[in-house]
Motif scaffolding. Structure first.
Motif, PDB file in Angstrom:
ATOM      1  N   PHE A  10       0.868  -1.179   0.000  1.00 42.57           N
ATOM      2  CA  PHE A  10       0.000   0.000   0.000  1.00 42.57           C
ATOM      3  C   PHE A  10       0.900   1.223   0.000  1.00 42.57           C
ATOM      4  O   PHE A  10       1.600   1.491   0.984  1.00 42.57           O
TER       5      PHE A  10
ATOM      6  N   TYR B 248       1.259   5.384  -0.994  1.00 42.19           N
ATOM      7  CA  TYR B 248       0.664   6.669  -1.385  1.00 42.19           C
ATOM      8  C   TYR B 248       1.455   7.298  -2.525  1.00 42.19           C
ATOM      9  O   TYR B 248       2.675   7.124  -2.638  1.00 42.19           O
TER      10      TYR B 248
ATOM     11  N   GLY C 106      -3.943   9.987  -3.419  1.00 41.37           N
ATOM     12  CA  GLY C 106      -4.252   8.696  -4.001  1.00 41.37           C
ATOM     13  C   GLY C 106      -3.230   7.672  -3.542  1.00 41.37           C
ATOM     14  O   GLY C 106      -2.179   8.014  -2.995  1.00 41.37           O
ATOM     15  N   ALA C 107      -3.545   6.404  -3.758  1.00 46.71           N
ATOM     16  CA  ALA C 107      -2.649   5.331  -3.331  1.00 46.71           C
ATOM     17  C   ALA C 107      -2.738   4.170  -4.309  1.00 46.71           C
ATOM     18  O   ALA C 107      -3.707   4.034  -5.074  1.00 46.71           O
ATOM     19  N   TRP C 108      -1.711   3.327  -4.250  1.00 47.36           N
ATOM     20  CA  TRP C 108      -1.563   2.160  -5.135  1.00 47.36           C
ATOM     21  C   TRP C 108      -1.541   0.924  -4.246  1.00 47.36           C
ATOM     22  O   TRP C 108      -0.759   0.853  -3.279  1.00 47.36           O
TER      23      TRP C 108
ATOM     24  N   THR D 154      -5.620   1.645  -8.238  1.00 44.97           N
ATOM     25  CA  THR D 154      -5.438   3.021  -7.777  1.00 44.97           C
ATOM     26  C   THR D 154      -6.678   3.461  -7.014  1.00 44.97           C
ATOM     27  O   THR D 154      -7.812   3.250  -7.469  1.00 44.97           O
ATOM     28  N   LEU D 155      -6.454   4.077  -5.864  1.00 44.57           N
ATOM     29  CA  LEU D 155      -7.537   4.538  -4.997  1.00 44.57           C
ATOM     30  C   LEU D 155      -7.391   6.039  -4.802  1.00 44.57           C
ATOM     31  O   LEU D 155      -6.348   6.513  -4.352  1.00 44.57           O
ATOM     32  N   HIS D 156      -8.420   6.795  -5.145  1.00 46.48           N
ATOM     33  CA  HIS D 156      -8.357   8.243  -5.080  1.00 46.48           C
ATOM     34  C   HIS D 156      -9.005   8.768  -3.791  1.00 46.48           C
ATOM     35  O   HIS D 156     -10.084   8.323  -3.396  1.00 46.48           O
TER      36      HIS D 156
ATOM     37  N   ALA E 243      -8.713   5.677  -0.552  1.00 47.20           N
ATOM     38  CA  ALA E 243      -7.476   5.144   0.024  1.00 47.20           C
ATOM     39  C   ALA E 243      -7.656   4.774   1.487  1.00 47.20           C
ATOM     40  O   ALA E 243      -6.978   3.885   2.007  1.00 47.20           O
TER      41      ALA E 243
END
Length: 581
Positions: free
Chosen positions: A145, A147, A153-155, A189-191, A195
Motif C-alpha cells: 500500500f 501513497y 491517491g494510493a496504489w 489506484t484509490l483516489h 485510500a
C-alpha cells in the motif's frame, strides 16, 4: 557591552523585508539565543568564549519556516518504502523489490507483512493510475500500500485490496473514487477517501515509529536551513494517528528543536459542532505547556477540495472529458467542505481565535474560501483587528485562481501559502493537468506575483499582513526551500532536472528572489505567530529577534537565477544553538 556567544562575519547577511532587497556585508552578534547587534564591525563584541563563525563568502539569513509540511508522514516514508527518488515505473519496481528484500516479513505469515510507504509520481503511469497487475508482478504475496507523491491517491496490490474487502461490489465513498477495470473490479489506484479503505486495515505506525520519524524529519529539515514549520495535519486522518503526543514526547525529552504550529484536523464529516472540542484541546494544551511552547495548537486545517489530476479539485466550470473517458459523476470536482459549510466553519473558527489553514486547489474552492473569509470579516468585525491579532488565515496551494479573485487576498488580509515548486511545466502538467482543464484555465495557475502586487503596496511591507508565505508540502515534494525558490523565480525546474522544460509556466507570475525568500522566512513566520510585532520574532535578522539562523555556501543573490537551486547549507542554528553543520 556583553560579549557575544556567537559572532558571524566574513560573508553577507540577508536581513529580511524592509531591510534591503539584497544582502549586505555586515556582522551579526548573538547573545542568549537572540540577535544582539547587526553592524559593519562588531569586533568589540568578541570575547574569550565567543564562537566566531566565518561565513567564508556565504550568506547568513533567518531560518526558513515551512508553512505547509507533513513532517511525521515524511519521516515515516523515509524510514519505510520510499519511492521519492524514482521517476518511472521501472524505478519504482526496483525500489519496492529492494525494500522487500532488505525488510523481510517477521514471523511465519508473509501474507500479512505489509509493505507501506509512498512517493510515486502520477506522471510515471498512463492516466496517472498504476495498476494492481503491475504491483502484483513486483510483490504477489505481501500486501503493498503506497501513497502517491501528493497523498491524494494510493496504489494497492491484490493482497492489500483483499484484506480491505474491496471488490467490484464495493461502492465508492462519498469523498473518493475506486479506479476500476471494465468488469468493475478494483484497478489498483484509490483516489482520495477511497485510500482510507485500505489504510483502515494496514498496520498503523507505532508511537515509537512516529517518534523516530519526527526526529528524522527534524534532522532532514535542519539540513535545508529550516528552523520552524506548520504541521498541516495534526489529528486522525486516513488511518494516520493524531501526532500531538509525538511532539509532546520530543518536548519532554528536550529533543524538539524546530518551532512548530500544529494545524488541528477539521473532520469534514462533521460541522461546527466540533469547534468547542478544538477550542478545549487548544486551551488544555496551552495551559499545560504555556503559550510560548515550541509546539502550539493555534491553527485548524480544512481540506476544501482534492487535486486536478484525479478530478477532485473543485472547479467553477466542468472538467474536459478526454477521448475514451466516461463522464464523471462529479463534473466540476468534489467540494469536501464548500459553500455554506465552509463559511460556517471559517466564521466559527475565526470567532474562536483560530488561524484557518485551508487546502484549495480548484478555482471554486478558492472562491468559496475567500467568500467564507469575507463572511467572517463581516460577522466578527475585522475592521479594528490589529496586525498582532493571533488569527493568521491562509490558503494553501492555490493552483487555479480566477482573475476576479486575485485582488481579494489583499482586500481581506488573507495570506497565500504557496508551494512554488509546482509552478512549472513538467510531465504531469503537460499530460494530466492541462488536458483536463484546457488552455484558458491553465493560464490561471499559481498567480503568485499577481496576488503579491494586487492592491498596490508590496506584500513584503513590514506594516501589512504578508501577501505570501511558503511551504513544501513534503513529502509531496522536496522540503529543500531552494528548489521551490528556484521555480518561484524562474517558473521552470532547474536545467539538470530530468523533467526540465525550458518554457516557463506563465513567466509574468515569476517573483524576484527577495520576494520568494521573504515569503519563505518572514511571511511564514508571521502565519506561525512569530512575525514582526509578535512577542517572539523570527524570519528576520534584527536586534531582539530569536537567533534562528542558517548559513549558505554562497551568496545566491550574486549568481545567475538559473543556479539558485545549487545553494547548499553549511550551518543551521535554533535560538543560537547549532543544529546542523
Amino acid at each position: 557591552m556583553p560579549h557575544a556567544d556567537l559572532l558571524f562575519l566574513g560573508g553577507v547577511v540577508y536581513a529580511g523585508p524592509g531591510r534591503g532587497a539584497v544582502p549586505s556585508a555586515v556582522q551579526v552578534a548573538v547573545v542568549d539565543g537572540r540577535i544582539a547587534a547587526v553592524d559593519a564591525d562588531l569586533s568589540a563584541w568578541r570575547g574569550p568564549d565567543t564562537e566566531v563563525v566565518d561565513l567564508a563568502g556565504g550568506m547568513l539569513h533567518a531560518g526558513f519556516v515551512d508553512a505547509h509540511i507533513h513532517p511525521i508522514q515524511g519521516g515515516l516514508e523515509r524510514l519505510g518504502c520510499d519511492l521519492s527518488d524514482g521517476s518511472s515505473a521501472a524505478d519504482y519496481a526496483r525500489l519496492i523489490t529492494d525494500y522487500a528484500r532488505l525488510n523481510p516479513p517477521r514471523g511465519c505469515d508473509a501474507s500479512r507483512a505489509w509493505i507501506t510507504g509512498g512517493g510515486w509520481a502520477m506522471s510515471a503511469f498512463p492516466g496517472g493510475t498504476p495498476s494492481v497487475a503491475e504491483l502484483d508482478a513486483i510483490e504477489p504475496i505481501r500486501p503493498v500500500f503506497l501513497y502517491n507523491r501528493d497523498h491524494h491517491g494510493a496504489w494497492a496490490n491484490s493482497a492489500a485490496l483483499a484484506l480491505a474487502g474491496i471488490t467490484a461490489d464495493t461502492p465508492d465513498p462519498t469523498d473518493g473514487r475506486i479506479e476500476r477495470l471494465p468488469d468493475g473490479s478494483p484497478q489498483g489506484t484509490l483516489h482520495e477517501g477511497a485510500a482510507a479503505l485500505v489504510a483502515a486495515v494496514a498496520p498503523a505506525a507505532t508511537p515509537d515509529d512516529e517518534y523516530a520519524a519526527l526526529l528524522e524529519a527534524q534532522r532532514y529539515a535542519h539540513s535545508f536551513g529550516i528552523t520552524a514549520w506548520q504541521d498541516a495535519i495534526v489529528g486522525d486522518y486516513f488511518g494516520a494517528s493524531d501526532t500531538a503526543l509525538v511532539y509532546r514526547r520530543a518536548l519532554a525529552e528536550g529533543r524538539l528543536t524546530v518551532d512548530v504550529v500544529g494545524a488541528l484536523w477539521w473532520d469534514r464529516t462533521r460541522g461546527v459542532e466540533q469547534v468547542p472540542e478544538l477550542v478545549a484541546r487548544r486551551e488544555a494544551h496551552a495551559a499545560e505547556l504555556g503559550p510560548a511552547s515550541r509546539f502550539r495548537l493555534s491553527a485548524v486545517k480544512i481540506m476544501a477540495d482534492g487535486v486536478v489530476e484525479n478530478g477532485t479539485a473543485s472547479m467553477l466550470e466542468p472538467y474536459r472529458v478526454l477521448d475514451g473517458a466516461s463522464p464523471s459523476e462529479h463534473p466540476t470536482g468534489i467540494a469536501f467542505v464548500g459553500g455554506q459549510a465552509l463559511t460556517d466553519a471559517i466564521v466559527a473558527l475565526d470567532a474562536a481565535g483560530f488561524s484557518a489553514h485551508v487546502h484549495v486547489i480548484g478555482d471554486r474552492a478558492v472562491r468559496d474560501a475567500l467568500d467564507a473569509f469575507e463572511a467572517a470579516a463581516a460577522a466578527n468585525d475585522w475592521s479594528e483587528r490589529p496586525l498582532s491579532d493571533v488569527r493568521r488565515h491562509h490558503l494553501a496551494h492555490l493552483q487555479f485562481v480566477h482573475p476576479d479573485d486575485v485582488a481579494r487576498f489583499a482586500a481581506l488580509g488573507v495570506t497565500a501559502n504557496m508551494q512554488a515548486l509546482w509552478a512549472c511545466n513538467e510531465q504531469q502538467m503537460r499530460e494530466l493537468t492541462v488536458p483536463l482543464v484546457g488552455p484558458e484555465r491553465a493560464a490561471t495557475q499559481y498567480p503568485f506575483a499577481s496576488i503579491l502586487r494586487a492592491g498596490g503596496a508590496s506584500g513584503a511591507a513590514t506594516d501589512a499582513r504578508p501577501r505570501l508565505c511558503a511551504g513544501s508540502d513534503w513529502p509531496v515534494s522536496t522540503p529543500d526551500p531552494w528548489q521551490a525558490i528556484h521555480v518561484a523565480v524562474n517558473r521552470t525546474l532547474p536545467a539538470d532536472d530530468p523533467e526540465h522544460d525550458p518554457e516557463p509556466l506563465l513567466a509574468h507570475e515569476a517573483l524576484t528572489l527577495a520576494e520568494a525568500f521573504d515569503a519563505y522566512t518572514a511571511g511564514s513566520a508571521f502565519i506561525n505567530g512569530r512575525g514582526t510585532g509578535d512577542v517572539e520574532v523570527t524570519g528576520v535578522i534584527a536586534v531582539g529577534a530569536v537567533a534562528d539562523l542558517a548559513a549558505t555556501d554562497r551568496d545566491p543573490f550574486a549568481g545567475p537565477a538559473v543556479s539558485i537551486h545549487t545553494t547548499r547549507y553549511v550551518g543551521t542554528w535554533v535560538a543560537g544553538r547549532r543544529v546542523f553543520g
